[in-house]
Design a protein around this motif. Structure first.
Motif, mmCIF file in Angstrom:
data_model
loop_
_atom_site.group_PDB
_atom_site.id
_atom_site.type_symbol
_atom_site.label_atom_id
_atom_site.label_comp_id
_atom_site.label_asym_id
_atom_site.label_seq_id
_atom_site.Cartn_x
_atom_site.Cartn_y
_atom_site.Cartn_z
ATOM 1 N N HIS A 125 5.578 0.433 -4.558
ATOM 2 C CA HIS A 125 5.014 -0.881 -4.837
ATOM 3 C C HIS A 125 3.584 -0.657 -5.324
ATOM 4 C CE1 HIS A 125 8.419 -2.790 -2.723
ATOM 5 N NE2 HIS A 125 8.266 -1.809 -1.829
ATOM 6 N N LEU A 126 3.348 -0.895 -6.614
ATOM 7 C CA LEU A 126 2.043 -0.640 -7.222
ATOM 8 C C LEU A 126 1.216 -1.910 -7.242
ATOM 9 C CD1 LEU A 126 3.160 1.543 -10.269
ATOM 10 C CD2 LEU A 126 2.033 2.335 -8.192
ATOM 11 N N ASP A 127 -0.035 -1.767 -6.830
ATOM 12 C CA ASP A 127 -0.968 -2.881 -6.843
ATOM 13 C C ASP A 127 -1.559 -3.044 -8.246
ATOM 14 O OD1 ASP A 127 -2.480 -4.955 -5.978
ATOM 15 O OD2 ASP A 127 -3.814 -3.798 -4.677
ATOM 16 N N GLY A 148 -5.872 3.065 -8.316
ATOM 17 C CA GLY A 148 -5.385 1.890 -7.624
ATOM 18 C C GLY A 148 -4.788 2.142 -6.259
ATOM 19 N N GLN A 149 -3.717 1.430 -5.962
ATOM 20 C CA GLN A 149 -3.124 1.436 -4.625
ATOM 21 C C GLN A 149 -1.604 1.408 -4.733
ATOM 22 O OE1 GLN A 149 -4.212 -0.793 -0.531
ATOM 23 N NE2 GLN A 149 -3.912 -2.198 -2.243
ATOM 24 N N VAL A 150 -0.928 2.112 -3.807
ATOM 25 C CA VAL A 150 0.529 2.167 -3.803
ATOM 26 C C VAL A 150 1.036 2.089 -2.359
ATOM 27 C CG1 VAL A 150 0.569 4.699 -3.748
ATOM 28 C CG2 VAL A 150 2.557 3.441 -4.619
ATOM 29 N N ARG A 176 7.115 4.829 5.679
ATOM 30 C CA ARG A 176 6.304 3.770 5.076
ATOM 31 C C ARG A 176 4.818 4.115 5.222
ATOM 32 N NH1 ARG A 176 6.299 -1.299 7.190
ATOM 33 N NH2 ARG A 176 6.939 -0.551 9.245
ATOM 34 N N LEU A 177 4.147 4.182 4.097
ATOM 35 C CA LEU A 177 2.711 4.460 4.103
ATOM 36 C C LEU A 177 2.069 3.862 2.866
ATOM 37 C CD1 LEU A 177 2.015 8.049 2.851
ATOM 38 C CD2 LEU A 177 4.338 7.259 3.170
ATOM 39 N N GLN A 178 0.764 3.765 2.923
ATOM 40 C CA GLN A 178 0.004 3.135 1.849
ATOM 41 C C GLN A 178 -1.203 4.004 1.525
ATOM 42 O OE1 GLN A 178 -0.512 -1.305 1.734
ATOM 43 N NE2 GLN A 178 -2.630 -0.751 2.226
ATOM 44 N N ILE A 179 -1.443 4.219 0.226
ATOM 45 C CA ILE A 179 -2.567 5.041 -0.227
ATOM 46 C C ILE A 179 -3.361 4.222 -1.243
ATOM 47 C CG2 ILE A 179 -3.268 7.242 -1.235
ATOM 48 C CD1 ILE A 179 -0.444 8.284 -0.534
ATOM 49 N N ALA A 180 -4.660 4.200 -1.069
ATOM 50 C CA ALA A 180 -5.518 3.406 -1.953
ATOM 51 C C ALA A 180 -6.713 4.245 -2.388
ATOM 52 C CB ALA A 180 -6.000 2.135 -1.241
ATOM 53 N N ARG A 181 -7.155 3.992 -3.628
ATOM 54 C CA ARG A 181 -8.333 4.637 -4.188
ATOM 55 C C ARG A 181 -9.413 3.586 -4.407
ATOM 56 N NH1 ARG A 181 -7.601 9.636 -7.920
ATOM 57 N NH2 ARG A 181 -9.485 9.954 -6.696
ATOM 58 N N HIS A 182 -10.591 3.847 -3.848
ATOM 59 C CA HIS A 182 -11.727 2.952 -3.995
ATOM 60 C C HIS A 182 -12.838 3.668 -4.764
ATOM 61 C CE1 HIS A 182 -9.771 0.154 -1.270
ATOM 62 N NE2 HIS A 182 -9.601 1.139 -0.398
ATOM 63 N N ALA A 183 -13.929 2.954 -4.982
ATOM 64 C CA ALA A 183 -15.007 3.495 -5.815
ATOM 65 C C ALA A 183 -15.633 4.745 -5.198
ATOM 66 C CB ALA A 183 -16.074 2.425 -6.036
ATOM 67 N N ASP A 184 -15.837 4.748 -3.871
ATOM 68 C CA ASP A 184 -16.540 5.867 -3.248
ATOM 69 C C ASP A 184 -15.709 6.609 -2.204
ATOM 70 O OD1 ASP A 184 -16.434 3.806 -1.472
ATOM 71 O OD2 ASP A 184 -18.537 3.881 -0.876
ATOM 72 N N HIS A 185 -14.439 6.217 -2.014
ATOM 73 C CA HIS A 185 -13.590 6.930 -1.057
ATOM 74 C C HIS A 185 -12.130 6.577 -1.331
ATOM 75 C CE1 HIS A 185 -13.841 2.973 0.907
ATOM 76 N NE2 HIS A 185 -12.683 3.289 1.485
ATOM 77 N N ASP A 186 -11.240 7.333 -0.701
ATOM 78 C CA ASP A 186 -9.802 7.074 -0.754
ATOM 79 C C ASP A 186 -9.314 6.808 0.671
ATOM 80 O OD1 ASP A 186 -9.711 7.651 -3.558
ATOM 81 O OD2 ASP A 186 -9.864 9.767 -3.035
ATOM 82 N N GLU A 187 -8.103 6.247 0.776
ATOM 83 C CA GLU A 187 -7.644 5.788 2.087
ATOM 84 C C GLU A 187 -6.140 5.987 2.236
ATOM 85 O OE1 GLU A 187 -8.481 1.708 4.419
ATOM 86 O OE2 GLU A 187 -7.146 1.486 2.694
ATOM 87 N N LEU A 188 -5.747 6.411 3.410
ATOM 88 C CA LEU A 188 -4.332 6.527 3.768
ATOM 89 C C LEU A 188 -4.069 5.670 4.997
ATOM 90 C CD1 LEU A 188 -1.455 7.815 3.866
ATOM 91 C CD2 LEU A 188 -2.479 9.650 5.251
ATOM 92 N N VAL A 189 -3.031 4.845 4.919
ATOM 93 C CA VAL A 189 -2.583 4.031 6.048
ATOM 94 C C VAL A 189 -1.111 4.355 6.297
ATOM 95 C CG1 VAL A 189 -2.157 1.701 6.895
ATOM 96 C CG2 VAL A 189 -4.217 2.183 5.566
ATOM 97 N N VAL A 190 -0.763 4.714 7.529
ATOM 98 C CA VAL A 190 0.628 5.026 7.887
ATOM 99 C C VAL A 190 1.168 3.854 8.689
ATOM 100 C CG1 VAL A 190 2.156 6.604 9.101
ATOM 101 C CG2 VAL A 190 0.178 7.501 7.866
ATOM 102 N N ALA A 195 1.960 11.293 8.635
ATOM 103 C CA ALA A 195 1.526 11.944 7.399
ATOM 104 C C ALA A 195 0.320 12.812 7.727
ATOM 105 C CB ALA A 195 1.178 10.929 6.314
ATOM 106 N N ALA A 196 0.134 13.855 6.954
ATOM 107 C CA ALA A 196 -0.989 14.779 7.160
ATOM 108 C C ALA A 196 -1.824 14.830 5.888
ATOM 109 C CB ALA A 196 -0.486 16.174 7.522
ATOM 110 N N VAL A 197 -3.136 14.755 6.083
ATOM 111 C CA VAL A 197 -4.078 14.847 4.968
ATOM 112 C C VAL A 197 -4.688 16.239 4.986
ATOM 113 C CG1 VAL A 197 -6.143 13.862 3.892
ATOM 114 C CG2 VAL A 197 -4.563 12.381 5.145
#
Length: 307
Positions: A125-127, A148-150, A176-190, A195-197
């Motif tokens: 699911h692409l934002d 963006g975000q998926v 089910r997980l969500q990954i987002a890219r922002h201007a100054d950081h990235d984010e993972l939500v499980v 999931a392992a970073v």
């Protein structure tokens, strides 16, 4: 009676030499003969006078232009070239995200949300303004989030799955997980599973109901989240809970295809909470600006200047 010898005429002989020396067939022998003739002072003086008279008859050379004008032209040309290069660089930087999206396998436009079912049964699911590349051919399924975000709903088929975010790898062990890219950081939500970073020699294990942020240089600590709020964007809602003002502005402006320029750095880190309608980002931005006493200025349709 012996014949009378003609009296030498240096002026006439100088004229003869002047003509002969300028002929195409003038060679070294002729020049040596001329040098011998010039040994006589009368001859040398006659030739010098003829040469001086000839120089007076020549058309004067064009007066050289002042160097100042040339320097000014050079500076003007250099300034124009620099302005052109700056304009090209600005346009390239402004349109680079769009070029990245168009060059990716899966992408969405600004304000668009899209769901894609992959060949392995997983669903992406692409934002808004998101881009992703997918390779399912190997033993490890490879995904690359470009922008963006998926939201991922992973189908377990016995193979591992990894998501690449620049130089950071995310190994997926859940569904089910969500990954987002922002201007100054990235984010993972499980949201389900684990999931392992991984980044260099550092790594974080993230369980369901947790999030972690990371950048190019570090992985931050894992935090607990309210899972009910994480994927509200899929229904056109942004539910901000104690988020930086700059991040909320970035999300809303992204739905309008704009990039945010914060003139007030202190306000950028101010934490806010609220619910915002992503399907009507202009109205949401106006309401947020009124609540936070901000001034919004649109620049060329691509920039949102916040004061």
């Amino acid at each position: 009676m012996p014949a009378l010898q003609p009296t030498p005429d240096p002026e006439q002989e100088a004229l003869d030499w002047f003509s002969r020396l300028r002929q195409p067939g003038c060679d070294e022998a002729l020049r040596q003969a001329f040098a011998s003739w010039c040994q006589d002072p009368l001859n040398a003086r006659a030739y010098a006078q003829l040469e001086a008279y000839w120089q007076q008859l020549q058309v004067p050379a064009a007066r050289p232009r002042p160097r100042v004008a040339k320097v000014r032209r050079n500076r003007a040309g250099l300034c124009l070239a620099l302005l052109f290069l700056m304009l090209v660089a600005a346009l390239a930087w402004l349109y680079w995200p769009l070029m990245q999206r168009l060059g990716s396998e899966l992408h969405t436009d600004s304000g668009e949300r899209r769901s894609v079912r992959l060949a392995d049964g997983s669903t992406l699911h692409l934002d808004s303004a998101s881009a992703m590349n997918v390779d399912l051919r190997g033993r490890t399924r490879q995904l690359h989030l470009v922008q963006g975000q998926v939201y991922l709903e992973v189908m377990l088929d016995g193979r591992a799955m990894e998501v690449q975010v620049d130089d950071t790898r995310i190994q997926v062990f859940g569904t089910r997980l969500q990954i987002a890219r922002h201007a100054d950081h990235d984010e993972l939500v499980v949201l389900s599973g684990k999931a392992a970073v991984l980044q260099g020699g550092d790594q974080r294990l993230v369980n369901a109901g947790e999030r972690v942020t990371f950048s190019e240089s570090r992985i931050n600590s894992v935090e607990k989240i309210d899972a009910r709020l994480a994927d509200a964007w899929r229904n056109g809602q942004l539910k901000a809970r104690n988020l930086p003002l700059s991040e909320v502005l970035e999300r809303l402006a992204d739905y309008r295809g704009q990039r945010v320029w914060m003139m007030n750095e202190q306000a950028a880190y101010q934490r806010i909470s609220g619910d915002f309608d992503l399907d009507h980002p202009a109205q949401s931005l106006e309401r947020l600006a009124a609540d936070q006493q901000l001034r919004l200025h649109n620049l060329l349709g691509h920039w949102l200047i916040v004061r």
